[in-house]
Design a protein around this motif. Sequence first.
Motif, short mmCIF file in Angstrom:
data_model
loop_
_atom_site.label_atom_id
_atom_site.label_comp_id
_atom_site.label_asym_id
_atom_site.label_seq_id
_atom_site.Cartn_x
_atom_site.Cartn_y
_atom_site.Cartn_z
N SER A 14 8.75 30.87 11.02
CA SER A 14 10.02 30.61 11.24
C SER A 14 10.48 29.78 12.54
CB SER A 14 10.77 31.68 11.01
OG SER A 14 12.33 31.57 11.20
N VAL A 15 10.01 30.40 13.56
CA VAL A 15 9.94 29.80 14.75
C VAL A 15 9.42 28.46 14.88
CG1 VAL A 15 9.27 29.95 17.38
CG2 VAL A 15 9.97 32.03 16.22
N ALA A 16 8.17 28.17 14.11
CA ALA A 16 7.88 26.93 14.01
C ALA A 16 8.50 25.94 13.50
CB ALA A 16 6.32 26.98 13.29
N VAL A 17 9.14 26.49 12.30
CA VAL A 17 10.19 25.59 11.44
C VAL A 17 11.28 25.25 12.74
CG1 VAL A 17 11.84 25.47 9.78
CG2 VAL A 17 9.66 26.24 9.28
N ASP A 18 11.74 26.31 12.92
CA ASP A 18 13.03 25.86 13.90
C ASP A 18 12.52 24.88 15.10
OD1 ASP A 18 14.33 27.49 12.44
OD2 ASP A 18 14.40 29.35 13.71
N GLY A 19 11.21 25.09 15.56
CA GLY A 19 11.11 24.16 16.65
C GLY A 19 10.35 22.85 16.37
N ASP A 99 12.97 31.93 2.47
CA ASP A 99 14.05 31.40 3.80
C ASP A 99 13.43 30.31 4.57
OD1 ASP A 99 16.15 32.74 2.72
OD2 ASP A 99 15.76 34.42 4.37
N VAL A 100 12.19 30.73 4.81
CA VAL A 100 11.17 29.98 5.62
C VAL A 100 11.10 28.44 5.05
CG1 VAL A 100 8.85 29.57 6.67
CG2 VAL A 100 10.09 31.64 7.20
N PHE A 101 10.72 28.47 3.90
CA PHE A 101 10.47 26.94 3.21
C PHE A 101 11.79 26.47 3.02
CE2 PHE A 101 6.51 29.29 1.68
CZ PHE A 101 5.78 28.62 2.41
N GLY A 105 12.36 22.77 4.52
CA GLY A 105 12.55 21.47 3.82
C GLY A 105 13.99 20.87 4.48
N ALA A 106 14.94 21.55 4.88
CA ALA A 106 16.15 21.26 5.43
C ALA A 106 15.72 20.47 6.65
CB ALA A 106 17.12 22.16 5.81
N ALA A 107 14.82 20.86 7.63
CA ALA A 107 14.44 20.14 8.65
C ALA A 107 13.72 18.78 8.56
CB ALA A 107 13.48 21.27 9.50
N TYR A 108 13.04 19.14 7.38
CA TYR A 108 12.33 17.64 6.74
C TYR A 108 13.34 16.49 6.45
CZ TYR A 108 9.61 14.36 4.20
OH TYR A 108 9.17 13.30 3.70
#
Length: 126
Positions: A14-19, A99-101, A105-108
Amino acid sequence: MSGSGVLGDLQALSVAVDGGQLRLNGDAANRCAEACARYADGLSRLKGQGRHLVRWEAFGDLASAQQLGKKFSDLATGGEGSFEQVIQQHIDVAMKMQDVFINAGAAYRQTEDSNAGALGSIGSDL
């Protein structure tokens, strides 16, 4: 990943996604999120069946039989360490993974939109 087990690993993801460090294309992220939801739904159905794992009357009328029946019932639907609790923990993990995925996807998509906008503005300057 984190040394605190699956939940720690999910927190790290989750932190990796946010970052912006975890990159999945939007379709892959959506498919993973959908798979997590299906898995959680299956586990929920399994959890519901846990109530039917033990039939007290099958143990007989003796007090010792009733005590044994209660022990097995507690293993199925009791508190700490019961089948029901363990399945719920798995459901919780699957939902956190979903939630992580979804966030990945939203970040992508956000990055893709930003890049497309930037390239569009560069192209209009030519």
